[in-house]
Enzyme design. Structure first.
Site, PDB file in Angstrom:
ATOM      1  N   ASP A 301      46.024  49.577  36.550  1.00 44.48           N
ATOM      2  CA  ASP A 301      45.944  48.212  37.323  1.00 44.48           C
ATOM      3  C   ASP A 301      47.459  47.818  37.569  1.00 44.48           C
ATOM      4  O   ASP A 301      48.176  48.411  37.169  1.00 44.48           O
ATOM      5  CB  ASP A 301      44.824  47.038  36.716  1.00 44.48           C
ATOM      6  CG  ASP A 301      44.788  45.960  37.513  1.00 44.48           C
ATOM      7  OD1 ASP A 301      45.184  46.018  38.617  1.00 44.48           O
ATOM      8  OD2 ASP A 301      43.708  45.454  36.936  1.00 44.48           O
ATOM      9  N   GLU A 497      40.892  36.448  40.052  1.00 41.52           N
ATOM     10  CA  GLU A 497      41.281  36.573  38.928  1.00 41.52           C
ATOM     11  C   GLU A 497      42.402  35.851  38.072  1.00 41.52           C
ATOM     12  O   GLU A 497      43.131  35.224  38.601  1.00 41.52           O
ATOM     13  CB  GLU A 497      41.960  38.030  38.707  1.00 41.52           C
ATOM     14  CG  GLU A 497      42.761  38.397  39.603  1.00 41.52           C
ATOM     15  CD  GLU A 497      43.464  39.703  39.582  1.00 41.52           C
ATOM     16  OE1 GLU A 497      43.676  40.291  38.558  1.00 41.52           O
ATOM     17  OE2 GLU A 497      43.940  40.335  40.412  1.00 41.52           O
TER      18      GLU A 497
HETATM   19  C1  BGC Z   1      43.415  43.493  39.790  1.00 44.88           C
HETATM   20  C2  BGC Z   1      42.744  44.564  40.571  1.00 44.88           C
HETATM   21  C3  BGC Z   1      43.123  44.920  41.833  1.00 44.88           C
HETATM   22  C4  BGC Z   1      44.704  45.248  41.855  1.00 44.88           C
HETATM   23  C5  BGC Z   1      45.379  45.426  43.122  1.00 44.88           C
HETATM   24  C6  BGC Z   1      45.043  43.518  40.059  1.00 44.88           C
HETATM   25  O1  BGC Z   1      45.478  42.166  39.729  1.00 44.88           O
HETATM   26  O2  BGC Z   1      43.188  43.177  38.524  1.00 44.88           O
HETATM   27  O3  BGC Z   1      41.102  44.419  40.355  1.00 44.88           O
HETATM   28  O4  BGC Z   1      42.659  46.176  42.340  1.00 44.88           O
HETATM   29  O5  BGC Z   1      45.399  43.924  41.413  1.00 44.88           O
HETATM   30  O6  BGC Z   1      45.436  44.456  43.937  1.00 44.88           O
END
Ligand code: BGC
Length: 608
Positions: A301, A497
């Site tokens: 990630d 998130e």
């Molecule tokens: C997220 C992922 C995402 C990545 C790239 C991260 O902060 O947890 O789900 O794919 O960023 O944008």
């Protein structure tokens, strides 16, 4: 060796270019550039020509803002990403294609001509691109229970991506949400593993029958594993659960994704019983690659390797342990030069075996050959017309209608009659940003007309008979007893998130409650349409509402909500998560003995 005119002719025909790429004879292209041999043979041939630095480059994924075309050529960078909201300016599909092609040309200018892949989070359509079709977030698709629909959405998303060249999708999220406080609840298809496993049809849609067909992009099952099972629903937290539970609840969707041929798997920021997933050799190497037989790319990630020791910035030890655990591509947006330096030191020092580097490269190159990138490295602009095109919007509208869950319908106030006099209110009623949620144009999403689409209010106006009155005020002022019904479209403001974790109450905020009260004050039936990424704590207010529809986060096609309100489509959605009676019940899931407001699977129809 050649006269200059012969040279010019050979250059024009490409023969000399191929010879310069390391072919043994001037007339023979290097075998890996020839599409005829098997992918395995091409990978072997190419690997044999690569230096350690070439291989480290393939494993490195910077963010577009932090790498130049010249560096892509010089370091032999293997892939680039756009993080949430990172877009060219102006943010239009053609401009994305130009950007992609420019970076691709830089990659092909390297001595070995290895194309890059470009990754984005197209998690509900090609959602960073203004004008793209935005589909419902996964929680709504989970409510639809329609795996074929999810496959179709994957294929439509792949077409819109192909138009811009972007060939790697960091989706689908196959997380199983076990606590709705989690800010990524809406990225989950639901709280039971079978639902997420079933919806891995998204992978077939994105990749096509096999990689390399028309509009085929690499899909990513994420986040491996246990991201939805953390204590308190904390994003990037710790899943304190037994191996039995991890395997029973969180692993099955990955097993299904591998069975459907998913090309990549992203590792979760979270930990399992205190150990960070990004260094979890047992789960990545032994379980995912060994037991599940995953042969594709394991990607970290965003800055996930940095966080292994809980401090920002990565160390040599973090790099070595992540790669040794089985990570093949490091998403190292800014500090990618340091990553390359550290990994080289670790290989030279014998702490990361060369066989691991070769294995990672074999996985990466295999996918590039399978995608056909060596033969068709550039954006396929023939697909530009599909971006936000009528057919995709129609599909999205159907998906919205299928994802509505009717939770209450006293005295059959729904469906509305198209001649009814209707009052619409609420801050989510006429707002594309609100109804699309996070991961829309920007990372966290935002209210407002952020991209073209049909708001829920637009949809209601179109569904109603042209002669019928549909009045609107955001705060509900102006309603009176002359209306046949009032619709309050309320819920959550966009989030994604981390920022979206809710540790306190899970209720509606004061503004929404006030709007609903105004409508109630007029003495007309009140229909609440909840636009939210998760169930909300509404038990105390529910007795005063006549009808309740969970609309989730529908995306750009609000007409799908109106289709259900007016009975043009039957409500067929079923709860993909258990609906709490109060926030204190979280976590609450099917079979845990707690008494919910609405059980998992609940959903009324107009026949009930
Ligand atoms: C997220 C992922 C995402 C990545 C790239 C991260 O902060 O947890 O789900 O794919 O960023 O944008």
């Amino acid at each position: 060796m050649f006269s200059s005119s012969v040279k010019a002719r050979l250059l024009a025909s490409g023969v000399l270019v191929l010879a310069a790429l390391g072919g043994p004879a001037w007339a023979e292209p290097a075998p890996y550039l020839d599409p005829r041999p098997s992918v395995e043979d091409r990978v072997d041939d190419l690997l044999g020509r690569m230096s350690l630095d070439d291989k480290l480059g393939q494993m490195t994924q910077p963010e577009r803002r932090f790498v130049t075309p010249e560096e892509i050529t010089r370091y032999g960078i293997g892939s680039v990403l756009s993080s949430g909201g990172s877009a060219p300016s102006p943010n239009r599909a053609e401009k994305w294609a130009d950007m992609y092609d420019g970076l691709q040309r830089a990659a092909l200018a390297g001595p070995l001509r290895v194309p890059i892949m470009y990754g984005v989070d197209a998690v509900h359509g090609h959602n960073t691109v203004v004008g793209a079709t935005i589909f419902p977030h996964n929680i709504g698709l989970g409510a639809s229970r329609d795996a074929d629909l999810v496959r179709e959405i994957g294929a439509a998303t792949a077409e819109e991506m192909a138009a811009t060249g972007v060939d790697w999708d960091f989706a689908p999220c196959v997380c199983v949400v076990r606590n709705d406080r989690w800010g990524r609840t809406y990225e989950s298809f639901g709280e039971v593993p079978a639902l997420a496993a079933r919806m891995t049809t998204a992978i077939e849609g994105l990749q096509g029958e096999e990689l390399g067909g028309a509009a085929s992009v690499l899909a990513t099952a994420k986040h491996f594993v246990g991201d939805g099972g953390t204590e308190g629903g904390r994003d990037r937290g710790d899943a304190q659960i037994s191996e039995k539970e991890l395997r029973a609840v969180h692993l099955p969707p990955f097993r299904a994704a591998v069975a459907r041929g998913v090309g990549s798997v992203m590792i979760s920021y979270s930990s399992w019983n205190g150990q960070k997933m990004h260094r979890h050799r047992y789960l990545i190497n032994d379980v995912l690659k060994g037991e599940l037989g995953f042969t594709g790319i394991v990607v970290s990630d965003y800055k996930g390797i940095d966080r292994i020791d809980g401090r920002p910035g990565f160390t040599r030890d973090e790099v070595a342990s992540a790669i040794n655990a089985g990570i093949d591509v490091a998403m190292v947006p800014t500090e990618w030069r340091r990553f390359i330096r550290y990994l080289r030191d670790e290989v030279v020092g014998g702490r990361v075996p060369m066989s691991r580097i070769d294995d990672a490269n074999r996985r990466i190159l295999t996918k590039k050959f399978e995608l056909g990138l060596f033969e068709r490295p550039f954006a396929d602009r023939a697909y530009l017309k599909t971006v936000g095109g009528a057919e995709h919007r129609e599909l999205a509208r159907r998906a919205v209608a299928e994802s509505q869950v009717l939770l209450k319908n006293d005295a059959d106030v729904l469906p509305l009659d198209d001649e009814d006099k209707i009052f619409v209110a609420g801050r989510s009623a006429d707002d594309i940003g609100m109804q699309s949620g996070g991961w829309t144009i920007t990372w966290q999403g935002e209210p407002g007309p952020i991209t073209p689409g049909t708001t829920i209010l637009d949809g209601v106006r179109k569904a109603a008979d042209p002669s019928a009155t549909v009045a609107y005020s955001r705060d509900g002022k102006g309603v009176d007893e002359s209306y046949d019904a009032a619709i309050a479209v309320v819920g959550e403001k966009p989030y994604a998130e981390y920022h979206g974790d809710r540790t306190g109450g899970l209720g509606l905020d004061a503004e929404d409650l006030k709007t609903i009260d105004r409508l109630r004050g007029a003495g007309v039936p009140v229909i609440v349409v909840l636009v939210s990424g998760r169930p909300m704590d509404i038990a105390a207010q529910l007795p005063r509402w006549d009808a309740l529809v969970a609309a989730w986060l529908p995306g750009t096609e609000g007409a799908g909500v109106a289709d259900v309100l007016y009975g043009d489509a039957d409500p067929t959605g079923r709860l993909p998560v258990t609906w709490m009676r109060d926030a204190g019940q979280q976590p609450i899931n099917q079979g845990d003995g707690k008494k919910p407001l609405f059980p998992f699977g609940f959903g009324l129809t107009y026949d009930d």
